[in-house]
Design a protein around this motif. Structure first.
Motif, PDB file in Angstrom:
ATOM      1  N   PRO A  52       0.833  -1.204   0.000  1.00 54.67           N
ATOM      2  CA  PRO A  52       0.000   0.000   0.000  1.00 54.67           C
ATOM      3  C   PRO A  52       0.867   1.252   0.000  1.00 54.67           C
ATOM      4  O   PRO A  52       1.908   1.304   0.662  1.00 54.67           O
ATOM      5  CB  PRO A  52      -0.819  -0.127   1.283  1.00 54.67           C
ATOM      6  CG  PRO A  52      -0.023  -1.030   2.167  1.00 54.67           C
ATOM      7  CD  PRO A  52       0.728  -1.954   1.257  1.00 54.67           C
ATOM      8  N   ALA A  53       0.423   2.252  -0.752  1.00 53.71           N
ATOM      9  CA  ALA A  53       1.201   3.488  -0.869  1.00 53.71           C
ATOM     10  C   ALA A  53       0.262   4.652  -1.189  1.00 53.71           C
ATOM     11  O   ALA A  53      -0.903   4.462  -1.532  1.00 53.71           O
ATOM     12  CB  ALA A  53       2.256   3.349  -1.971  1.00 53.71           C
ATOM     13  N   THR A  54       0.817   5.837  -1.078  1.00 52.62           N
ATOM     14  CA  THR A  54       0.137   7.053  -1.495  1.00 52.62           C
ATOM     15  C   THR A  54       1.136   7.854  -2.323  1.00 52.62           C
ATOM     16  O   THR A  54       2.334   7.584  -2.304  1.00 52.62           O
ATOM     17  CB  THR A  54      -0.366   7.863  -0.276  1.00 52.62           C
ATOM     18  OG1 THR A  54      -1.160   8.953  -0.736  1.00 52.62           O
ATOM     19  CG2 THR A  54       0.754   8.373   0.577  1.00 52.62           C
ATOM     20  N   ILE A  55       0.637   8.821  -3.058  1.00 55.23           N
ATOM     21  CA  ILE A  55       1.498   9.694  -3.851  1.00 55.23           C
ATOM     22  C   ILE A  55       1.879  10.886  -2.981  1.00 55.23           C
ATOM     23  O   ILE A  55       0.995  11.637  -2.535  1.00 55.23           O
ATOM     24  CB  ILE A  55       0.791  10.186  -5.139  1.00 55.23           C
ATOM     25  CG1 ILE A  55       0.241   9.020  -5.953  1.00 55.23           C
ATOM     26  CG2 ILE A  55       1.718  11.082  -5.955  1.00 55.23           C
ATOM     27  CD1 ILE A  55       1.271   8.128  -6.580  1.00 55.23           C
ATOM     28  N   ALA A  56       3.166  11.043  -2.716  1.00 55.39           N
ATOM     29  CA  ALA A  56       3.646  12.156  -1.892  1.00 55.39           C
ATOM     30  C   ALA A  56       3.222  13.478  -2.517  1.00 55.39           C
ATOM     31  O   ALA A  56       3.240  13.639  -3.734  1.00 55.39           O
ATOM     32  CB  ALA A  56       5.165  12.094  -1.749  1.00 55.39           C
ATOM     33  N   GLY A  57       2.806  14.396  -1.666  1.00 54.31           N
ATOM     34  CA  GLY A  57       2.380  15.713  -2.134  1.00 54.31           C
ATOM     35  C   GLY A  57       0.881  15.807  -2.368  1.00 54.31           C
ATOM     36  O   GLY A  57       0.371  16.884  -2.662  1.00 54.31           O
ATOM     37  N   LEU A  67      -4.426   7.151  -3.314  1.00 52.08           N
ATOM     38  CA  LEU A  67      -4.067   5.784  -2.937  1.00 52.08           C
ATOM     39  C   LEU A  67      -3.563   5.017  -4.147  1.00 52.08           C
ATOM     40  O   LEU A  67      -4.129   5.117  -5.239  1.00 52.08           O
ATOM     41  CB  LEU A  67      -5.276   5.057  -2.343  1.00 52.08           C
ATOM     42  CG  LEU A  67      -5.835   5.635  -1.053  1.00 52.08           C
ATOM     43  CD1 LEU A  67      -7.061   4.842  -0.618  1.00 52.08           C
ATOM     44  CD2 LEU A  67      -4.792   5.659   0.048  1.00 52.08           C
ATOM     45  N   THR A  68      -2.520   4.251  -3.931  1.00 50.14           N
ATOM     46  CA  THR A  68      -1.954   3.442  -5.000  1.00 50.14           C
ATOM     47  C   THR A  68      -1.274   2.233  -4.368  1.00 50.14           C
ATOM     48  O   THR A  68      -1.394   1.999  -3.174  1.00 50.14           O
ATOM     49  CB  THR A  68      -0.979   4.274  -5.873  1.00 50.14           C
ATOM     50  OG1 THR A  68      -0.639   3.523  -7.031  1.00 50.14           O
ATOM     51  CG2 THR A  68       0.255   4.711  -5.114  1.00 50.14           C
ATOM     52  N   PHE A  69      -0.566   1.484  -5.186  1.00 47.47           N
ATOM     53  CA  PHE A  69       0.229   0.357  -4.710  1.00 47.47           C
ATOM     54  C   PHE A  69       1.632   0.488  -5.279  1.00 47.47           C
ATOM     55  O   PHE A  69       1.817   0.985  -6.388  1.00 47.47           O
ATOM     56  CB  PHE A  69      -0.369  -0.983  -5.166  1.00 47.47           C
ATOM     57  CG  PHE A  69      -1.730  -1.250  -4.606  1.00 47.47           C
ATOM     58  CD1 PHE A  69      -1.887  -1.639  -3.288  1.00 47.47           C
ATOM     59  CD2 PHE A  69      -2.854  -1.116  -5.389  1.00 47.47           C
ATOM     60  CE1 PHE A  69      -3.139  -1.886  -2.763  1.00 47.47           C
ATOM     61  CE2 PHE A  69      -4.115  -1.357  -4.879  1.00 47.47           C
ATOM     62  CZ  PHE A  69      -4.259  -1.748  -3.561  1.00 47.47           C
ATOM     63  N   ASP A  70       2.588   0.033  -4.522  1.00 44.79           N
ATOM     64  CA  ASP A  70       3.978  -0.005  -4.972  1.00 44.79           C
ATOM     65  C   ASP A  70       4.265  -1.437  -5.409  1.00 44.79           C
ATOM     66  O   ASP A  70       4.360  -2.338  -4.585  1.00 44.79           O
ATOM     67  CB  ASP A  70       4.905   0.425  -3.839  1.00 44.79           C
ATOM     68  CG  ASP A  70       6.352   0.542  -4.274  1.00 44.79           C
ATOM     69  OD1 ASP A  70       6.653   0.336  -5.473  1.00 44.79           O
ATOM     70  OD2 ASP A  70       7.185   0.833  -3.404  1.00 44.79           O
ATOM     71  N   PHE A 113      -3.607  -4.202 -13.422  1.00 46.71           N
ATOM     72  CA  PHE A 113      -4.495  -3.057 -13.627  1.00 46.71           C
ATOM     73  C   PHE A 113      -5.364  -2.830 -12.399  1.00 46.71           C
ATOM     74  O   PHE A 113      -5.973  -3.751 -11.867  1.00 46.71           O
ATOM     75  CB  PHE A 113      -5.400  -3.259 -14.838  1.00 46.71           C
ATOM     76  CG  PHE A 113      -6.497  -2.218 -14.894  1.00 46.71           C
ATOM     77  CD1 PHE A 113      -6.232  -0.949 -15.370  1.00 46.71           C
ATOM     78  CD2 PHE A 113      -7.762  -2.502 -14.407  1.00 46.71           C
ATOM     79  CE1 PHE A 113      -7.223   0.021 -15.382  1.00 46.71           C
ATOM     80  CE2 PHE A 113      -8.762  -1.537 -14.414  1.00 46.71           C
ATOM     81  CZ  PHE A 113      -8.496  -0.276 -14.896  1.00 46.71           C
ATOM     82  N   PHE A 114      -5.430  -1.580 -11.963  1.00 46.34           N
ATOM     83  CA  PHE A 114      -6.358  -1.178 -10.902  1.00 46.34           C
ATOM     84  C   PHE A 114      -6.541   0.330 -10.962  1.00 46.34           C
ATOM     85  O   PHE A 114      -5.729   1.059 -11.547  1.00 46.34           O
ATOM     86  CB  PHE A 114      -5.821  -1.562  -9.510  1.00 46.34           C
ATOM     87  CG  PHE A 114      -4.775  -0.601  -9.015  1.00 46.34           C
ATOM     88  CD1 PHE A 114      -5.122   0.458  -8.201  1.00 46.34           C
ATOM     89  CD2 PHE A 114      -3.450  -0.731  -9.398  1.00 46.34           C
ATOM     90  CE1 PHE A 114      -4.165   1.360  -7.768  1.00 46.34           C
ATOM     91  CE2 PHE A 114      -2.486   0.154  -8.971  1.00 46.34           C
ATOM     92  CZ  PHE A 114      -2.855   1.213  -8.143  1.00 46.34           C
ATOM     93  N   ARG A 115      -7.609   0.781 -10.362  1.00 45.56           N
ATOM     94  CA  ARG A 115      -7.789   2.201 -10.082  1.00 45.56           C
ATOM     95  C   ARG A 115      -8.840   2.333  -8.998  1.00 45.56           C
ATOM     96  O   ARG A 115      -9.666   1.438  -8.807  1.00 45.56           O
ATOM     97  CB  ARG A 115      -8.147   2.992 -11.323  1.00 45.56           C
ATOM     98  CG  ARG A 115      -9.547   2.837 -11.789  1.00 45.56           C
ATOM     99  CD  ARG A 115      -9.821   3.855 -12.892  1.00 45.56           C
ATOM    100  NE  ARG A 115     -11.234   3.892 -13.122  1.00 45.56           N
ATOM    101  CZ  ARG A 115     -11.791   3.808 -14.305  1.00 45.56           C
ATOM    102  NH1 ARG A 115     -11.051   3.701 -15.380  1.00 45.56           N
ATOM    103  NH2 ARG A 115     -13.084   3.859 -14.423  1.00 45.56           N
TER     104      ARG A 115
END
Length: 124
Positions: A52-57, A67-70, A113-115
């Motif tokens: 699990p990750a997020t985009i900084a900023g 929200l995203t994934f690494d 693929f995800f969003r």
């Protein structure tokens, strides 16, 4: 829990197969799927070794932003900031998001693929 709906639910949510439990399977390879089930999301990510990750900023008021994934070997961006599953799901649920994803491509190979999509906002 299945996909969330609202006044601006996108066509992708309406046309995706609902996955509500770990027992649900795609109707066919390449099928778009939608879920809000935490166990389904974690199983999908862990099968791809994604974290699990997020985009900084993009954070707001000290909360996770986009929200995203690494994925190992993909999107090795310095903008990715790791977060805990608890933080990821807290943000996911607070924003009433759906995860639209694929298990496999049409040729049967695994898909990354995800969003995320909000039924409450057109710009989710």
């Amino acid at each position: 829990m299945s996909g969330r709906s609202g006044p601006t639910s996108g066509r992708s949510v309406r046309s995706s197969q609902q996955i509500v439990s770990l027992a649900d399977q795609p109707e066919r390879p390449g099928r778009s799927l939608v879920t809000t089930n935490h166990e389904v999301i974690q199983r999908w990510a862990r099968a791809r070794k994604a974290k699990p990750a997020t985009i900084a900023g993009t954070e707001r008021d000290g909360r996770a932003g986009v929200l995203t994934f690494d994925f190992p070997g993909y999107r090795q961006s310095r903008r990715l900031r790791p977060i805990t599953w608890n933080e990821w799901f807290k943000t996911f649920d607070e924003r009433r998001l759906n995860l639209i994803y694929q298990e496999q491509l049409r040729n049967g190979r695994p898909s990354n693929f995800f969003r995320t999509e909000s039924p409450d906002r057109e710009d989710a």
